[in-house]
Design a protein around this motif. Structure first.
Motif, PDB file in Angstrom:
ATOM      1  N   PHE A   1     -45.733  29.827 -21.550  1.00  0.00           N
ATOM      2  CA  PHE A   1     -45.206  31.176 -21.740  1.00  0.00           C
ATOM      3  C   PHE A   1     -45.235  31.884 -20.397  1.00  0.00           C
ATOM      4  CE2 PHE A   1     -49.670  32.137 -21.975  1.00  0.00           C
ATOM      5  CZ  PHE A   1     -49.809  33.479 -21.654  1.00  0.00           C
ATOM      6  N   HIS A   2     -44.665  33.060 -20.348  1.00  0.00           N
ATOM      7  CA  HIS A   2     -44.543  33.787 -19.093  1.00  0.00           C
ATOM      8  C   HIS A   2     -45.403  35.041 -19.073  1.00  0.00           C
ATOM      9  CE1 HIS A   2     -40.355  31.802 -18.986  1.00  0.00           C
ATOM     10  NE2 HIS A   2     -41.047  31.269 -17.996  1.00  0.00           N
ATOM     11  N   LEU A   3     -45.954  35.334 -17.900  1.00  0.00           N
ATOM     12  CA  LEU A   3     -46.540  36.628 -17.597  1.00  0.00           C
ATOM     13  C   LEU A   3     -46.136  36.985 -16.170  1.00  0.00           C
ATOM     14  CD1 LEU A   3     -50.255  36.725 -18.880  1.00  0.00           C
ATOM     15  CD2 LEU A   3     -48.302  37.962 -19.808  1.00  0.00           C
ATOM     16  N   PRO A   4     -46.014  38.262 -15.845  1.00  0.00           N
ATOM     17  CA  PRO A   4     -45.670  38.629 -14.463  1.00  0.00           C
ATOM     18  C   PRO A   4     -46.831  38.406 -13.511  1.00  0.00           C
ATOM     19  CG  PRO A   4     -46.056  40.586 -15.782  1.00  0.00           C
ATOM     20  CD  PRO A   4     -46.074  39.430 -16.740  1.00  0.00           C
ATOM     21  N   ASP A   5     -46.506  38.051 -12.267  1.00  0.00           N
ATOM     22  CA  ASP A   5     -47.560  37.806 -11.270  1.00  0.00           C
ATOM     23  C   ASP A   5     -48.314  39.085 -10.921  1.00  0.00           C
ATOM     24  OD1 ASP A   5     -45.649  39.134  -9.760  1.00  0.00           O
ATOM     25  OD2 ASP A   5     -45.289  37.469  -8.375  1.00  0.00           O
ATOM     26  N   SER A   6     -47.810  40.231 -11.353  1.00  0.00           N
ATOM     27  CA  SER A   6     -48.459  41.500 -11.034  1.00  0.00           C
ATOM     28  C   SER A   6     -49.832  41.654 -11.686  1.00  0.00           C
ATOM     29  CB  SER A   6     -47.567  42.676 -11.469  1.00  0.00           C
ATOM     30  OG  SER A   6     -47.267  42.593 -12.854  1.00  0.00           O
ATOM     31  N   ILE A   7     -50.170  40.798 -12.662  1.00  0.00           N
ATOM     32  CA  ILE A   7     -51.516  40.906 -13.259  1.00  0.00           C
ATOM     33  C   ILE A   7     -52.594  40.649 -12.213  1.00  0.00           C
ATOM     34  CG2 ILE A   7     -50.710  40.259 -15.560  1.00  0.00           C
ATOM     35  CD1 ILE A   7     -52.127  37.549 -15.127  1.00  0.00           C
ATOM     36  N   PHE A   8     -52.243  39.950 -11.123  1.00  0.00           N
ATOM     37  CA  PHE A   8     -53.220  39.683 -10.069  1.00  0.00           C
ATOM     38  C   PHE A   8     -53.233  40.764  -8.992  1.00  0.00           C
ATOM     39  CE2 PHE A   8     -52.121  35.241 -11.473  1.00  0.00           C
ATOM     40  CZ  PHE A   8     -53.262  35.088 -12.243  1.00  0.00           C
ATOM     41  N   PHE A   9     -52.361  41.770  -9.121  1.00  0.00           N
ATOM     42  CA  PHE A   9     -52.330  42.873  -8.161  1.00  0.00           C
ATOM     43  C   PHE A   9     -52.952  44.134  -8.752  1.00  0.00           C
ATOM     44  CE2 PHE A   9     -47.992  40.825  -7.087  1.00  0.00           C
ATOM     45  CZ  PHE A   9     -48.623  39.753  -6.471  1.00  0.00           C
ATOM     46  N   GLN A  10     -53.467  44.041  -9.973  1.00  0.00           N
ATOM     47  CA  GLN A  10     -53.949  45.211 -10.700  1.00  0.00           C
ATOM     48  C   GLN A  10     -55.430  45.449 -10.412  1.00  0.00           C
ATOM     49  OE1 GLN A  10     -52.967  44.972 -14.829  1.00  0.00           O
ATOM     50  NE2 GLN A  10     -53.140  47.168 -15.160  1.00  0.00           N
ATOM     51  N   THR A  11     -55.783  46.710 -10.211  1.00  0.00           N
ATOM     52  CA  THR A  11     -57.180  47.069  -9.981  1.00  0.00           C
ATOM     53  C   THR A  11     -57.895  47.237 -11.315  1.00  0.00           C
ATOM     54  OG1 THR A  11     -56.840  49.459 -10.015  1.00  0.00           O
ATOM     55  CG2 THR A  11     -56.447  48.333  -7.914  1.00  0.00           C
ATOM     56  N   ILE A  12     -59.207  47.419 -11.253  1.00  0.00           N
ATOM     57  CA  ILE A  12     -60.008  47.562 -12.461  1.00  0.00           C
ATOM     58  C   ILE A  12     -59.635  48.855 -13.206  1.00  0.00           C
ATOM     59  CG2 ILE A  12     -61.921  48.801 -11.362  1.00  0.00           C
ATOM     60  CD1 ILE A  12     -62.247  46.024 -14.018  1.00  0.00           C
ATOM     61  N   THR A  13     -59.036  49.821 -12.525  1.00  0.00           N
ATOM     62  CA  THR A  13     -58.653  51.081 -13.159  1.00  0.00           C
ATOM     63  C   THR A  13     -57.245  51.035 -13.733  1.00  0.00           C
ATOM     64  OG1 THR A  13     -57.711  52.046 -11.147  1.00  0.00           O
ATOM     65  CG2 THR A  13     -60.089  52.334 -11.511  1.00  0.00           C
ATOM     66  N   GLY A  14     -56.514  49.940 -13.476  1.00  0.00           N
ATOM     67  CA  GLY A  14     -55.148  49.835 -13.959  1.00  0.00           C
ATOM     68  C   GLY A  14     -54.109  50.228 -12.939  1.00  0.00           C
ATOM     69  N   ASP A  15     -54.546  50.610 -11.733  1.00  0.00           N
ATOM     70  CA  ASP A  15     -53.611  50.900 -10.650  1.00  0.00           C
ATOM     71  C   ASP A  15     -53.163  49.573 -10.027  1.00  0.00           C
ATOM     72  OD1 ASP A  15     -52.078  52.277  -8.876  1.00  0.00           O
ATOM     73  OD2 ASP A  15     -53.702  53.505  -8.062  1.00  0.00           O
TER      74      ASP A  15
ATOM     75  N   ASP B   1     -43.635  39.733   0.880  1.00  0.00           N
ATOM     76  CA  ASP B   1     -42.396  40.139   1.538  1.00  0.00           C
ATOM     77  C   ASP B   1     -41.288  40.523   0.568  1.00  0.00           C
ATOM     78  OD1 ASP B   1     -43.639  39.659   3.941  1.00  0.00           O
ATOM     79  OD2 ASP B   1     -42.840  37.618   4.145  1.00  0.00           O
ATOM     80  N   GLU B   2     -41.242  39.898  -0.618  1.00  0.00           N
ATOM     81  CA  GLU B   2     -40.162  40.171  -1.551  1.00  0.00           C
ATOM     82  C   GLU B   2     -40.330  41.509  -2.274  1.00  0.00           C
ATOM     83  OE1 GLU B   2     -39.811  36.917  -4.233  1.00  0.00           O
ATOM     84  OE2 GLU B   2     -38.719  35.678  -2.798  1.00  0.00           O
ATOM     85  N   GLY B   3     -41.476  42.109  -2.150  1.00  0.00           N
ATOM     86  CA  GLY B   3     -41.700  43.378  -2.814  1.00  0.00           C
ATOM     87  C   GLY B   3     -42.209  43.221  -4.235  1.00  0.00           C
ATOM     88  N   PHE B   4     -42.456  44.358  -4.870  1.00  0.00           N
ATOM     89  CA  PHE B   4     -43.076  44.383  -6.197  1.00  0.00           C
ATOM     90  C   PHE B   4     -42.003  44.166  -7.268  1.00  0.00           C
ATOM     91  CE2 PHE B   4     -45.344  46.202  -9.835  1.00  0.00           C
ATOM     92  CZ  PHE B   4     -46.613  45.712  -9.642  1.00  0.00           C
ATOM     93  N   ILE B   5     -41.579  42.909  -7.434  1.00  0.00           N
ATOM     94  CA  ILE B   5     -40.518  42.601  -8.406  1.00  0.00           C
ATOM     95  C   ILE B   5     -41.075  41.984  -9.683  1.00  0.00           C
ATOM     96  CG2 ILE B   5     -38.812  42.317  -6.577  1.00  0.00           C
ATOM     97  CD1 ILE B   5     -39.080  39.297  -6.902  1.00  0.00           C
ATOM     98  N   GLU B   6     -42.386  41.772  -9.738  1.00  0.00           N
ATOM     99  CA  GLU B   6     -43.056  41.233 -10.926  1.00  0.00           C
ATOM    100  C   GLU B   6     -42.400  39.928 -11.405  1.00  0.00           C
ATOM    101  OE1 GLU B   6     -45.382  44.172 -13.456  1.00  0.00           O
ATOM    102  OE2 GLU B   6     -43.398  45.116 -13.354  1.00  0.00           O
ATOM    103  N   ARG B   7     -42.392  38.972 -10.523  1.00  0.00           N
ATOM    104  CA  ARG B   7     -41.830  37.662 -10.844  1.00  0.00           C
ATOM    105  C   ARG B   7     -42.646  36.993 -11.953  1.00  0.00           C
ATOM    106  NH1 ARG B   7     -38.581  34.389  -7.883  1.00  0.00           N
ATOM    107  NH2 ARG B   7     -38.939  35.619  -5.996  1.00  0.00           N
ATOM    108  N   ASP B   8     -41.953  36.344 -12.891  1.00  0.00           N
ATOM    109  CA  ASP B   8     -42.631  35.643 -13.975  1.00  0.00           C
ATOM    110  C   ASP B   8     -43.324  34.379 -13.476  1.00  0.00           C
ATOM    111  OD1 ASP B   8     -42.494  37.077 -16.311  1.00  0.00           O
ATOM    112  OD2 ASP B   8     -40.560  36.255 -16.940  1.00  0.00           O
ATOM    113  N   MET B   9     -44.558  34.187 -13.926  1.00  0.00           N
ATOM    114  CA  MET B   9     -45.272  32.926 -13.719  1.00  0.00           C
ATOM    115  C   MET B   9     -45.091  32.057 -14.966  1.00  0.00           C
ATOM    116  SD  MET B   9     -48.899  34.339 -12.210  1.00  0.00           S
ATOM    117  CE  MET B   9     -49.269  35.221 -13.737  1.00  0.00           C
ATOM    118  N   ILE B  10     -45.275  30.777 -14.796  1.00  0.00           N
ATOM    119  CA  ILE B  10     -45.268  29.842 -15.924  1.00  0.00           C
ATOM    120  C   ILE B  10     -46.717  29.500 -16.246  1.00  0.00           C
ATOM    121  CG2 ILE B  10     -44.588  27.540 -16.707  1.00  0.00           C
ATOM    122  CD1 ILE B  10     -42.155  27.795 -14.821  1.00  0.00           C
TER     123      ILE B  10
END
Length: 452
Positions: A51-65, A72-81
């Motif tokens: 299934f897919h989740l965005p790679d942004s889950i690894f950029f999230q702080t403990i507060t949700g920020d 380099d590609e910017g915050f496009i939230e690419r899907d991981m497998i």
């Protein structure tokens, strides 16, 4: 469904014996160690390979920020497998229906492991050992507090009420009576662990009010990190059943000891099956001393992983059951690096720096990485410390800012953990630290408002 359930552990199959599986929780650890993922009907899970989740889950702080770590590609939230590791399938026995949890691994579209996924970081470090013909073995210890429900962040955390009707008392280390105070919670912890197929080596009362320690049997680092990841959720769920909270904060209560995740290490020679730390006659080997030196030389740069939050540094207090330096000693709990009593086959090295608030995958990975660098560098440690190491000089960074400066400059450590992971981790933790610096504390309002 029969196809994939044939590949799950015996405990998971036993849990489902004679029952209809309703739901599967597809989960993965983020940087703090929170379980992220999706809950899907069992029939759908049986039909999906990933299934897919965005790679942004690894950029999230403990507060949700969010940390600006996307690259380099910017915050496009690419899907991981995300693909399931069926060997991690285990019950979720606190749910209202019949549910299994399955840990997944994260890959990109080309099938390359996502470098900032904590489980992938640990797998990377373990592979470095295997490539040298070494098999790392670890045994984590988990300390935590059972506390009264706390719904107001401005209110101080208090110990839970025991079955006697009195609040849990401090200074009762190893007391069986104190353990009995939490009997109903501990019973559920045992029951949940048995349903999940986890073997607890023991539960003891620690020195803090309502503080317990669970020891796990030694074994494969990834498997043990999975268990700690699962145990945190298991323990929280057991506590909630009895009107209390379980907390893994490093220092939840002022003037009480903090909670650690001590990590015991040994290394097995894959070819011979022998403990690398013990020679043919049972003596300590060069590798034993090199591993200690690696911890002494590189642990300061990894403190930002072992102590990942501003609260974490409140644990490193003199005479409060936490190390303040990197001294090593035999059977000495005041040192940061302890050599427990053991025979030659079980000779091991204990890292006492990691807090229980650290991500178990990253804490174990960083500890093994420091030892690995020591094995390669072949340096000797400082002289063994004899006596009370709290009488020695403090040698650890005292705040998150200094710890992150050391981590960001640790080129050798980055090569072992993965340079892209180190980049992302540093950015996310720096973002968290800057968030904290915007908060005005009660201490500042009380002492500075009218006095400066």
């Amino acid at each position: 469904m029969a196809d994939w359930t044939d590949n799950i552990p015996d405990a998971a199959r036993a849990y489902l014996d004679g029952r209809r599986l309703d739901e599967v929780e597809c989960i993965i650890s983020d940087l703090p160690g929170i379980a992220r993922g999706k809950a899907v009907p069992a029939s759908k899970f049986a039909r999906q390979d990933y299934f897919h989740l965005p790679d942004s889950i690894f950029f999230q702080t403990i507060t949700g920020d969010w940390g600006e770590a996307a690259g380099d590609e910017g915050f496009i939230e690419r899907d991981m497998i995300l693909r399931p590791d069926f060997g991690t399938a285990t019950a979720a026995p606190w749910t209202g229906d019949w549910t299994l949890q399955v840990i997944h691994d994260a890959y990109d579209r080309e099938g390359v492991p996502i470098p900032c996924s904590p489980r992938n970081v640990l797998k990377r470090v373990v592979k470095l050992y295997h490539d040298r013909g070494w098999k790392p073995v670890v045994a984590p210890e988990m300390e935590f507090f059972l506390v009264a429900r706390n719904l107001d962040p401005a209110k101080e955390i208090e110990p839970m009420m025991g079955r006697s009707g009195r609040p849990a008392a401090a200074r009762q280390a190893y007391s069986m009576t104190a353990v009995d105070e939490f009997g109903p919670v501990i019973d559920d912890i045992y029951d949940f662990a048995e349903a999940q197929g986890f073997e607890i080596d023991g539960i003891t009362q620690e020195g803090g009010a309502g503080q317990l320690e669970i020891n796990l049997r030694h074994g494969d680092p990834v498997k043990l990190a999975d268990e700690v990841f699962y145990f945190k959720r298991l323990i929280r769920e057991a506590a909630l059943r009895h009107d209390c909270f379980a907390t893994f904060m490093a220092k939840p209560i002022a003037d009480e000891p903090g909670s650690a995740m001590h990590i015991h290490h040994s290394i097995i020679d894959i070819e011979t099956g022998q403990n690398l730390f013990s020679g043919p006659q049972g003596g300590e080997t060069d590798a034993f001393y090199h591993f200690i030196a690696g911890l002494q030389n590189h642990l300061p740069s990894a403190i930002a992983v072992f102590a990942p939050y501003v609260n974490s540094f409140r644990r490193y207090v003199k005479d409060h059951a936490a190390p303040i330096n990197l001294s090593w000693g035999r059977d000495n709990r005041t040192t940061g690096i302890r050599i427990p009593l053991s025979g030659p086959d079980a000779r091991r090295i204990e890292n006492r720096l990691a807090g229980m608030d650290c991500n178990p995958y990253l804490g174990i990975a960083a500890s093994l990485a420091c030892g690995y660098l020591g094995l390669l560098e072949e340096r000797r440690p400082e002289r063994q410390f004899r006596g009370d190491a709290y009488d020695g000089d403090e040698a650890l960074p005292r705040d998150m800012g200094r710890a992150l400066d050391l981590f960001d400059g640790a080129v050798d450590l980055h090569r072992v953990l993965g340079e892209d992971f180190a980049r992302v981790y540093g950015i996310v933790k720096r973002t968290e630290y800057e968030e904290f610096l915007q908060v005005i504390s009660p201490w500042e309002r009380e002492h500075l408002l009218l006095n400066v």
